[in-house]
Design a protein around this motif. Structure first.
Motif, PDB file in Angstrom:
ATOM      1  N   MET A   1       0.839  -1.190   0.000  1.00  0.00           N
ATOM      2  CA  MET A   1       0.000   0.000   0.000  1.00  0.00           C
ATOM      3  C   MET A   1       0.876   1.243   0.000  1.00  0.00           C
ATOM      4  O   MET A   1       1.779   1.369   0.814  1.00  0.00           O
ATOM      5  N   SER A   2       0.597   2.168  -0.918  1.00  0.00           N
ATOM      6  CA  SER A   2       1.324   3.436  -0.911  1.00  0.00           C
ATOM      7  C   SER A   2       0.904   4.258   0.299  1.00  0.00           C
ATOM      8  O   SER A   2      -0.279   4.327   0.639  1.00  0.00           O
ATOM      9  N   GLN A   3       1.877   4.867   0.974  1.00  0.00           N
ATOM     10  CA  GLN A   3       1.590   5.742   2.105  1.00  0.00           C
ATOM     11  C   GLN A   3       1.283   7.135   1.579  1.00  0.00           C
ATOM     12  O   GLN A   3       2.193   7.879   1.185  1.00  0.00           O
ATOM     13  N   LEU A   4       0.013   7.481   1.510  1.00  0.00           N
ATOM     14  CA  LEU A   4      -0.378   8.791   1.007  1.00  0.00           C
ATOM     15  C   LEU A   4       0.059   9.883   1.968  1.00  0.00           C
ATOM     16  O   LEU A   4       0.032   9.712   3.192  1.00  0.00           O
ATOM     17  N   LEU A   5       0.440  11.015   1.417  1.00  0.00           N
ATOM     18  CA  LEU A   5       0.824  12.168   2.215  1.00  0.00           C
ATOM     19  C   LEU A   5      -0.214  13.278   2.123  1.00  0.00           C
ATOM     20  O   LEU A   5      -0.316  14.120   3.008  1.00  0.00           O
ATOM     21  N   SER A   6      -0.985  13.284   1.045  1.00  0.00           N
ATOM     22  CA  SER A   6      -1.966  14.337   0.818  1.00  0.00           C
ATOM     23  C   SER A   6      -3.019  13.820  -0.158  1.00  0.00           C
ATOM     24  O   SER A   6      -2.761  12.907  -0.957  1.00  0.00           O
ATOM     25  N   LEU A   7      -4.204  14.417  -0.090  1.00  0.00           N
ATOM     26  CA  LEU A   7      -5.277  14.092  -1.025  1.00  0.00           C
ATOM     27  C   LEU A   7      -5.541  15.247  -1.983  1.00  0.00           C
ATOM     28  O   LEU A   7      -6.563  15.276  -2.670  1.00  0.00           O
ATOM     29  N   ALA A   8      -4.622  16.199  -2.059  1.00  0.00           N
ATOM     30  CA  ALA A   8      -4.793  17.368  -2.923  1.00  0.00           C
ATOM     31  C   ALA A   8      -4.880  16.934  -4.381  1.00  0.00           C
ATOM     32  O   ALA A   8      -4.096  16.109  -4.844  1.00  0.00           O
ATOM     33  N   MET A   9      -5.846  17.535  -5.088  1.00  0.00           N
ATOM     34  CA  MET A   9      -6.065  17.187  -6.485  1.00  0.00           C
ATOM     35  C   MET A   9      -6.028  18.460  -7.323  1.00  0.00           C
ATOM     36  O   MET A   9      -6.590  19.479  -6.935  1.00  0.00           O
ATOM     37  N   PRO A  10      -5.366  18.437  -8.476  1.00  0.00           N
ATOM     38  CA  PRO A  10      -5.318  19.627  -9.335  1.00  0.00           C
ATOM     39  C   PRO A  10      -6.718  20.071  -9.751  1.00  0.00           C
ATOM     40  O   PRO A  10      -7.644  19.255  -9.856  1.00  0.00           O
ATOM     41  N   SER A  11      -6.860  21.360 -10.002  1.00  0.00           N
ATOM     42  CA  SER A  11      -8.169  21.910 -10.352  1.00  0.00           C
ATOM     43  C   SER A  11      -8.702  21.375 -11.670  1.00  0.00           C
ATOM     44  O   SER A  11      -9.922  21.352 -11.894  1.00  0.00           O
ATOM     45  N   ASN A  12      -7.811  20.940 -12.556  1.00  0.00           N
ATOM     46  CA  ASN A  12      -8.262  20.433 -13.855  1.00  0.00           C
ATOM     47  C   ASN A  12      -8.389  18.911 -13.872  1.00  0.00           C
ATOM     48  O   ASN A  12      -8.492  18.298 -14.933  1.00  0.00           O
ATOM     49  N   ALA A  13      -8.402  18.302 -12.687  1.00  0.00           N
ATOM     50  CA  ALA A  13      -8.623  16.864 -12.569  1.00  0.00           C
ATOM     51  C   ALA A  13     -10.000  16.632 -11.959  1.00  0.00           C
ATOM     52  O   ALA A  13     -10.485  17.417 -11.140  1.00  0.00           O
ATOM     53  N   ARG A  14     -10.639  15.555 -12.354  1.00  0.00           N
ATOM     54  CA  ARG A  14     -11.950  15.228 -11.792  1.00  0.00           C
ATOM     55  C   ARG A  14     -12.065  13.718 -11.627  1.00  0.00           C
ATOM     56  O   ARG A  14     -11.507  12.938 -12.408  1.00  0.00           O
ATOM     57  N   THR A  15     -12.793  13.335 -10.591  1.00  0.00           N
ATOM     58  CA  THR A  15     -13.114  11.931 -10.390  1.00  0.00           C
ATOM     59  C   THR A  15     -14.420  11.644 -11.108  1.00  0.00           C
ATOM     60  O   THR A  15     -15.396  12.378 -10.960  1.00  0.00           O
ATOM     61  N   ARG A  16     -14.434  10.600 -11.911  1.00  0.00           N
ATOM     62  CA  ARG A  16     -15.640  10.272 -12.657  1.00  0.00           C
ATOM     63  C   ARG A  16     -15.728   8.780 -12.873  1.00  0.00           C
ATOM     64  O   ARG A  16     -14.782   8.024 -12.561  1.00  0.00           O
ATOM     65  N   PRO A  46      -2.936   1.308 -10.022  1.00  0.00           N
ATOM     66  CA  PRO A  46      -2.383   1.269  -8.664  1.00  0.00           C
ATOM     67  C   PRO A  46      -2.069  -0.140  -8.185  1.00  0.00           C
ATOM     68  O   PRO A  46      -2.493  -1.138  -8.776  1.00  0.00           O
ATOM     69  N   GLY A  47      -1.354  -0.189  -7.074  1.00  0.00           N
ATOM     70  CA  GLY A  47      -0.901  -1.461  -6.531  1.00  0.00           C
ATOM     71  C   GLY A  47      -1.861  -2.074  -5.534  1.00  0.00           C
ATOM     72  O   GLY A  47      -2.982  -1.599  -5.322  1.00  0.00           O
ATOM     73  N   PHE A  48      -1.406  -3.147  -4.912  1.00  0.00           N
ATOM     74  CA  PHE A  48      -2.172  -3.896  -3.920  1.00  0.00           C
ATOM     75  C   PHE A  48      -2.544  -2.994  -2.753  1.00  0.00           C
ATOM     76  O   PHE A  48      -1.709  -2.272  -2.214  1.00  0.00           O
ATOM     77  N   MET A  49      -3.829  -3.019  -2.357  1.00  0.00           N
ATOM     78  CA  MET A  49      -4.346  -2.201  -1.261  1.00  0.00           C
ATOM     79  C   MET A  49      -4.320  -0.713  -1.589  1.00  0.00           C
ATOM     80  O   MET A  49      -4.502   0.124  -0.702  1.00  0.00           O
ATOM     81  N   GLY A  50      -4.073  -0.349  -2.847  1.00  0.00           N
ATOM     82  CA  GLY A  50      -3.980   1.053  -3.231  1.00  0.00           C
ATOM     83  C   GLY A  50      -5.221   1.517  -3.967  1.00  0.00           C
ATOM     84  O   GLY A  50      -6.288   0.894  -3.934  1.00  0.00           O
ATOM     85  N   SER A  51      -5.083   2.639  -4.664  1.00  0.00           N
ATOM     86  CA  SER A  51      -6.192   3.220  -5.419  1.00  0.00           C
ATOM     87  C   SER A  51      -5.636   4.266  -6.367  1.00  0.00           C
ATOM     88  O   SER A  51      -4.453   4.607  -6.328  1.00  0.00           O
ATOM     89  N   LYS A  52      -6.514   4.808  -7.174  1.00  0.00           N
ATOM     90  CA  LYS A  52      -6.146   5.845  -8.140  1.00  0.00           C
ATOM     91  C   LYS A  52      -5.507   7.050  -7.468  1.00  0.00           C
ATOM     92  O   LYS A  52      -4.683   7.748  -8.064  1.00  0.00           O
ATOM     93  N   GLU A  53      -5.856   7.304  -6.206  1.00  0.00           N
ATOM     94  CA  GLU A  53      -5.318   8.462  -5.487  1.00  0.00           C
ATOM     95  C   GLU A  53      -3.814   8.350  -5.245  1.00  0.00           C
ATOM     96  O   GLU A  53      -3.158   9.358  -4.928  1.00  0.00           O
ATOM     97  N   ASP A  54      -3.254   7.150  -5.386  1.00  0.00           N
ATOM     98  CA  ASP A  54      -1.804   6.991  -5.209  1.00  0.00           C
ATOM     99  C   ASP A  54      -1.006   7.796  -6.227  1.00  0.00           C
ATOM    100  O   ASP A  54       0.189   8.039  -6.027  1.00  0.00           O
ATOM    101  N   PHE A  55      -1.654   8.186  -7.328  1.00  0.00           N
ATOM    102  CA  PHE A  55      -0.954   8.921  -8.382  1.00  0.00           C
ATOM    103  C   PHE A  55      -1.230  10.421  -8.355  1.00  0.00           C
ATOM    104  O   PHE A  55      -0.739  11.145  -9.234  1.00  0.00           O
ATOM    105  N   LEU A  56      -1.981  10.893  -7.369  1.00  0.00           N
ATOM    106  CA  LEU A  56      -2.292  12.333  -7.313  1.00  0.00           C
ATOM    107  C   LEU A  56      -1.035  13.203  -7.357  1.00  0.00           C
ATOM    108  O   LEU A  56      -1.034  14.239  -8.047  1.00  0.00           O
TER     109      LEU A  56
END
Length: 286
Positions: A1-16, A46-56
């Motif tokens: 599992m990637s250890q996330l440090l932040s959930l900040a997302m660029p303004s031109n990105a959207r979850t859909r 993303p990897g095991f136990m991860g998600s798309k947010e790992d690439f934010l």
């Protein structure tokens, strides 16, 4: 599992929700900063136990370089969730999901980037399609080795599998040591919620794949598709010497990221992105 440090997302990105021929997949979709056509599209797995947010953390530098970036939650993972029978999580089925995602994006061949278990699936997808250049522009395997994980990780995965039939994911969460290292309450809460949102059959299948993966380096080497290997360190999941040997056998671009740990996408995103952009720029344009 990637250890996330932040959930900040660029303004031109959207979850859909991305509608594909194999179901709907939750994605983070970020347009490039280019006012014209993006120079390419990157699909990130993303990897095991991860998600798309790992690439934010990689989104902003990718956008600045002119790339569209699409990070996905795989079948049974986080917001793609739901419950499926074990057969739905065969390696080949999950690889077909990746092909369906690329088809649905209709963006031409993409740069495929898989992290850890996501790299395992990316490799299966590329092999399954014989490196089809109408689908893939290149393939990058990040912190992934040629075959099964290290002995330490095998012990942990076997322990996890042994309790999945008697404990819920909510029950298991307190025993995941990564939770205590989250930098803030919102990140900690997110990591718990994404873990419990997983389909237990997905978790079990992914663990079994990591335990039983065979070395397909020789077959992959026969494909002409441009390849890169990103190796963050220190990393106890795969032997670094094995990763280096795999890169050499594949004639792949080897990108080493000291200090990147198992997740250079999190711990050195600017440097990792810059190295990959430099690699992609060596490939002829669309």
């Amino acid at each position: 599992m990637s250890q996330l440090l932040s959930l900040a997302m660029p303004s031109n990105a959207r979850t859909r929700s991305l509608v594909t021929s194999r179901g709907d997949f939750a994605v983070v979709d970020m347009a490039s900063d280019s006012s014209t056509h993006p120079v390419g599209t990157v699909v990130m797995v993303p990897g095991f136990m991860g998600s798309k947010e790992d690439f934010l953390p990689m989104l902003l530098p990718l956008g600045r370089a002119g790339y569209r970036a699409v990070a996905i939650d795989g079948r049974g993972q986080h917001e793609t969730g739901g419950f499926h029978p074990p057969t739905a999580y065969a390696r080949e089925e999950l690889a077909r999901d990746l092909v369906a995602v690329v088809d649905a994006l209709d963006a031409g061949p993409v740069h495929l980037l898989g992290h850890s278990y996501g790299a395992l699936l990316a490799r299966v997808a590329v092999l399954q399609t014989q490196g089809d250049t109408s689908l893939w522009r290149s393939m990058t395997l990040m912190n992934f080795g040629p075959a099964q994980v290290s002995e330490l990780q095998r012990d942990r995965l076997n322990l996890l599998i042994s309790v999945l039939d008697t404990m819920t994911l909510e029950d298991i969460w307190p025993y995941l040591d990564i939770q205590d290292t989250a930098p803030s309450d919102d990140v900690r809460d997110f990591m718990r919620s994404r873990w419990v949102a997983n389909d237990p059959n997905h978790v079990k299948a992914a663990a079994e794949h990591l335990l039983t993966e065979l070395d397909s380096t020789a077959t992959l080497a026969t494909l002409k598709l441009p390849k890169a290997i990103v190796s963050g360190s220190p990393d106890l999941t795969w032997d670094p010497d094995g990763v280096t040997s795999m890169a050499q056998s594949l004639s792949a671009k080897l990108v080493t990221m000291p200090g990147g740990g198992h997740s250079p996408n999190i711990h050195c995103p600017e440097e990792t992105t810059a190295a990959l952009v430099a690699f992609w720029e060596t490939i002829s344009t669309y």
